[in-house]
Enzyme design. Structure first.
Site, PDB file in Angstrom:
ATOM      1  N   TYR A 123      45.833  47.753  39.337  1.00  0.00           N
ATOM      2  CA  TYR A 123      46.714  47.716  38.117  1.00  0.00           C
ATOM      3  C   TYR A 123      47.901  48.518  37.975  1.00  0.00           C
ATOM      4  CZ  TYR A 123      41.699  47.160  36.705  1.00  0.00           C
ATOM      5  OH  TYR A 123      40.169  46.835  36.528  1.00  0.00           O
ATOM      6  N   HIS A 171      42.151  42.213  28.249  1.00  0.00           N
ATOM      7  CA  HIS A 171      42.343  41.676  29.750  1.00  0.00           C
ATOM      8  C   HIS A 171      40.758  42.116  30.466  1.00  0.00           C
ATOM      9  CE1 HIS A 171      42.963  42.878  34.071  1.00  0.00           C
ATOM     10  NE2 HIS A 171      43.422  41.920  34.100  1.00  0.00           N
ATOM     11  N   HIS A 216      39.167  44.317  28.025  1.00  0.00           N
ATOM     12  CA  HIS A 216      39.479  45.712  27.527  1.00  0.00           C
ATOM     13  C   HIS A 216      41.150  45.626  26.936  1.00  0.00           C
ATOM     14  CE1 HIS A 216      36.462  47.047  30.817  1.00  0.00           C
ATOM     15  NE2 HIS A 216      35.961  46.646  29.463  1.00  0.00           N
ATOM     16  N   LYS A 233      50.064  45.660  31.437  1.00  0.00           N
ATOM     17  CA  LYS A 233      49.514  45.944  32.867  1.00  0.00           C
ATOM     18  C   LYS A 233      49.886  44.665  33.919  1.00  0.00           C
ATOM     19  CE  LYS A 233      44.923  47.226  31.077  1.00  0.00           C
ATOM     20  NZ  LYS A 233      43.369  47.031  30.998  1.00  0.00           N
ATOM     21  N   ARG A 240      53.810  38.446  63.919  1.00  0.00           N
ATOM     22  CA  ARG A 240      52.984  39.962  63.409  1.00  0.00           C
ATOM     23  C   ARG A 240      52.150  40.024  62.312  1.00  0.00           C
ATOM     24  NH1 ARG A 240      58.293  43.033  63.202  1.00  0.00           N
ATOM     25  NH2 ARG A 240      58.968  41.225  61.908  1.00  0.00           N
ATOM     26  N   ASP A 283      30.001  47.044  28.741  1.00  0.00           N
ATOM     27  CA  ASP A 283      30.706  45.684  28.555  1.00  0.00           C
ATOM     28  C   ASP A 283      29.586  44.720  28.036  1.00  0.00           C
ATOM     29  OD1 ASP A 283      33.317  46.436  29.147  1.00  0.00           O
ATOM     30  OD2 ASP A 283      33.004  45.574  30.987  1.00  0.00           O
TER      31      ASP A 283
END
Length: 196
Positions: A138, A125, A68, A78, A30, A176
Protein backbone atom coordinates in the site's frame (compact mmCIF):
# COMPACT_ATOMS: atom_id res chain seq x y z
CA UNK A 1 8.67 19.10 -30.34
CA UNK A 2 8.25 17.45 -26.92
CA UNK A 3 7.98 13.68 -26.76
CA UNK A 4 6.22 12.21 -23.72
CA UNK A 5 6.84 8.54 -22.99
CA UNK A 6 4.30 7.16 -20.53
CA UNK A 7 5.00 3.93 -18.73
CA UNK A 8 1.60 3.55 -17.07
CA UNK A 9 -1.83 3.14 -18.63
CA UNK A 10 -4.57 4.63 -16.45
CA UNK A 11 -7.96 2.94 -16.78
CA UNK A 12 -11.12 4.65 -15.53
CA UNK A 13 -13.61 2.55 -13.58
CA UNK A 14 -17.37 2.93 -13.17
CA UNK A 15 -16.82 5.13 -10.10
CA UNK A 16 -15.35 8.62 -10.34
CA UNK A 17 -11.88 8.88 -8.85
CA UNK A 18 -11.11 5.15 -8.70
CA UNK A 19 -8.50 4.12 -11.27
CA UNK A 20 -6.71 0.97 -12.37
CA UNK A 21 -3.06 1.52 -13.25
CA UNK A 22 -1.42 -0.91 -15.63
CA UNK A 23 2.33 -0.59 -16.19
CA UNK A 24 4.21 -1.04 -19.42
CA UNK A 25 6.29 -4.16 -18.80
CA UNK A 26 9.59 -4.68 -20.63
CA UNK A 27 10.41 -8.40 -20.93
CA UNK A 28 13.37 -10.32 -22.28
CA UNK A 29 15.10 -13.63 -21.59
CA UNK A 30 16.43 -12.27 -18.28
CA UNK A 31 12.97 -11.50 -16.88
CA UNK A 32 11.14 -8.18 -16.82
CA UNK A 33 11.38 -4.57 -15.73
CA UNK A 34 8.66 -1.98 -15.19
CA UNK A 35 8.26 1.41 -13.61
CA UNK A 36 5.97 0.79 -10.64
CA UNK A 37 5.48 4.45 -9.75
CA UNK A 38 6.33 7.90 -11.06
CA UNK A 39 5.11 10.90 -9.05
CA UNK A 40 5.22 13.09 -12.17
CA UNK A 41 3.16 10.68 -14.26
CA UNK A 42 0.74 10.01 -11.42
CA UNK A 43 0.01 13.73 -10.96
CA UNK A 44 -0.45 14.21 -14.71
CA UNK A 45 -2.74 11.23 -15.26
CA UNK A 46 -4.53 10.53 -11.95
CA UNK A 47 -4.49 13.32 -9.37
CA UNK A 48 -2.27 15.65 -7.41
CA UNK A 49 -1.36 13.85 -4.21
CA UNK A 50 1.89 12.93 -2.50
CA UNK A 51 2.40 9.52 -0.96
CA UNK A 52 4.12 9.62 2.43
CA UNK A 53 4.01 6.04 3.72
CA UNK A 54 4.42 2.54 2.27
CA UNK A 55 2.91 -0.46 4.07
CA UNK A 56 3.41 -4.11 3.24
CA UNK A 57 1.39 -7.09 4.44
CA UNK A 58 1.56 -10.85 4.02
CA UNK A 59 -1.56 -13.02 4.17
CA UNK A 60 -2.67 -16.55 3.36
CA UNK A 61 -5.56 -17.88 1.27
CA UNK A 62 -9.00 -16.89 2.50
CA UNK A 63 -7.92 -13.85 4.49
CA UNK A 64 -10.29 -10.91 4.01
CA UNK A 65 -9.05 -7.54 5.24
CA UNK A 66 -11.49 -4.66 5.35
CA UNK A 67 -13.45 -2.66 4.69
CA UNK A 68 -11.27 0.06 6.25
CA UNK A 69 -10.80 3.83 6.08
CA UNK A 70 -9.44 6.69 8.20
CA UNK A 71 -11.50 9.71 9.25
CA UNK A 72 -10.50 13.33 8.50
CA UNK A 73 -8.11 14.94 8.95
CA UNK A 74 -6.29 11.60 8.75
CA UNK A 75 -8.13 10.16 5.73
CA UNK A 76 -5.99 8.42 3.16
CA UNK A 77 -5.84 7.79 -0.54
CA UNK A 78 -4.15 4.48 -1.31
CA UNK A 79 -2.34 3.06 -4.31
CA UNK A 80 -2.23 -0.71 -3.84
CA UNK A 81 -0.62 -3.63 -5.64
CA UNK A 82 0.40 -7.25 -5.23
CA UNK A 83 4.05 -8.30 -5.21
CA UNK A 84 3.38 -12.02 -4.77
CA UNK A 85 0.14 -13.97 -5.31
CA UNK A 86 -3.33 -12.65 -6.12
CA UNK A 87 -6.14 -10.74 -4.42
CA UNK A 88 -9.57 -9.41 -5.19
CA UNK A 89 -9.21 -5.75 -4.27
CA UNK A 90 -12.32 -3.72 -3.44
CA UNK A 91 -13.09 -0.01 -3.07
CA UNK A 92 -16.55 1.02 -1.76
CA UNK A 93 -17.95 4.53 -2.19
CA UNK A 94 -19.01 5.70 1.30
CA UNK A 95 -19.54 9.38 0.42
CA UNK A 96 -22.99 10.52 1.51
CA UNK A 97 -24.71 12.24 -1.41
CA UNK A 98 -22.54 10.56 -4.04
CA UNK A 99 -24.37 9.26 -7.13
CA UNK A 100 -22.41 6.02 -6.65
CA UNK A 101 -22.87 5.76 -2.87
CA UNK A 102 -22.70 2.14 -1.73
CA UNK A 103 -21.35 0.90 -5.05
CA UNK A 104 -17.97 -0.77 -5.36
CA UNK A 105 -15.14 -1.49 -7.76
CA UNK A 106 -13.57 -4.96 -7.54
CA UNK A 107 -10.34 -5.72 -9.40
CA UNK A 108 -8.08 -8.75 -9.41
CA UNK A 109 -4.51 -7.69 -8.67
CA UNK A 110 -1.82 -10.29 -9.25
CA UNK A 111 1.93 -10.65 -9.46
CA UNK A 112 1.44 -11.51 -13.14
CA UNK A 113 -0.76 -8.59 -14.25
CA UNK A 114 1.16 -5.99 -12.15
CA UNK A 115 -2.03 -3.90 -11.93
CA UNK A 116 -2.53 -1.31 -9.21
CA UNK A 117 -5.73 0.20 -7.85
CA UNK A 118 -5.98 3.82 -6.76
CA UNK A 119 -8.50 4.21 -3.93
CA UNK A 120 -9.23 7.88 -3.19
CA UNK A 121 -10.35 9.42 0.07
CA UNK A 122 -14.02 8.82 0.72
CA UNK A 123 -13.83 5.09 0.05
CA UNK A 124 -13.59 2.02 2.24
CA UNK A 125 -10.97 -0.47 1.10
CA UNK A 126 -10.44 -4.19 1.51
CA UNK A 127 -9.15 -7.29 -0.21
CA UNK A 128 -9.56 -11.07 -0.26
CA UNK A 129 -6.60 -13.38 -0.78
CA UNK A 130 -7.16 -15.73 -3.74
CA UNK A 131 -3.74 -17.42 -3.82
CA UNK A 132 -2.02 -19.64 -1.24
CA UNK A 133 -0.08 -16.60 -0.06
CA UNK A 134 0.04 -12.91 -0.94
CA UNK A 135 2.42 -10.03 -0.35
CA UNK A 136 0.52 -6.77 -0.67
CA UNK A 137 1.87 -3.21 -0.88
CA UNK A 138 0.00 0.00 0.00
CA UNK A 139 1.19 3.51 -0.81
CA UNK A 140 -0.69 6.01 1.42
CA UNK A 141 -0.92 9.78 1.17
CA UNK A 142 -1.40 10.22 4.92
CA UNK A 143 0.11 8.55 7.95
CA UNK A 144 -1.51 5.69 9.83
CA UNK A 145 -3.67 7.01 12.68
CA UNK A 146 -5.15 4.06 14.61
CA UNK A 147 -7.30 6.32 16.78
CA UNK A 148 -9.11 7.54 13.62
CA UNK A 149 -9.82 4.16 12.03
CA UNK A 150 -13.26 3.48 10.62
CA UNK A 151 -14.74 0.48 8.88
CA UNK A 152 -17.87 -1.12 7.49
CA UNK A 153 -18.77 -4.80 7.39
CA UNK A 154 -17.01 -6.76 4.67
CA UNK A 155 -20.11 -8.94 4.20
CA UNK A 156 -22.78 -6.21 4.21
CA UNK A 157 -25.55 -7.74 2.06
CA UNK A 158 -26.48 -4.33 0.63
CA UNK A 159 -22.99 -4.05 -0.88
CA UNK A 160 -23.33 -7.45 -2.61
CA UNK A 161 -19.58 -7.97 -2.94
CA UNK A 162 -18.58 -11.35 -4.35
CA UNK A 163 -15.30 -11.91 -2.52
CA UNK A 164 -14.69 -15.16 -4.46
CA UNK A 165 -13.91 -17.05 -1.23
CA UNK A 166 -16.29 -19.72 0.12
CA UNK A 167 -17.88 -18.51 3.39
CA UNK A 168 -16.38 -21.42 5.35
CA UNK A 169 -12.87 -20.49 4.14
CA UNK A 170 -12.94 -16.78 5.07
CA UNK A 171 -10.35 -15.79 7.71
CA UNK A 172 -10.92 -12.51 9.58
CA UNK A 173 -9.19 -10.62 12.34
CA UNK A 174 -11.32 -10.30 15.52
CA UNK A 175 -11.72 -6.59 14.73
CA UNK A 176 -13.05 -7.25 11.23
CA UNK A 177 -15.88 -9.44 12.56
CA UNK A 178 -17.61 -6.51 14.29
CA UNK A 179 -17.92 -3.61 11.87
CA UNK A 180 -21.31 -1.96 11.23
CA UNK A 181 -23.33 -2.26 8.06
CA UNK A 182 -23.10 0.76 5.77
CA UNK A 183 -26.67 1.80 6.64
CA UNK A 184 -25.80 1.72 10.36
CA UNK A 185 -22.41 3.43 10.18
CA UNK A 186 -22.11 6.37 12.58
CA UNK A 187 -19.54 8.18 10.45
CA UNK A 188 -19.26 8.48 6.67
CA UNK A 189 -17.64 10.93 4.24
CA UNK A 190 -19.36 13.91 2.62
CA UNK A 191 -19.48 13.70 -1.19
CA UNK A 192 -18.80 17.44 -1.47
CA UNK A 193 -15.49 17.09 0.33
CA UNK A 194 -12.49 16.77 -1.98
CA UNK A 195 -11.44 13.24 -2.89
CA UNK A 196 -7.73 14.07 -2.61
Amino acid sequence: MLLFVYYMEVIKTDIEGVFILEPRVFRDDRGYLFEAFSQKEFVEKVCCTTFVQDNQSKSSYGVVRGLHFQKPPFCQSKLVRVIKGAVLDVAVDIRKGSPTFGRHVAVELTEENHRQLFVPRGFAHGFAVLSPEVVFLYKCDNYYAPQEEGAIAWNDPDLAINWRIPANKVILSPKDTNHPLLKDAEWLFDYHTSLY
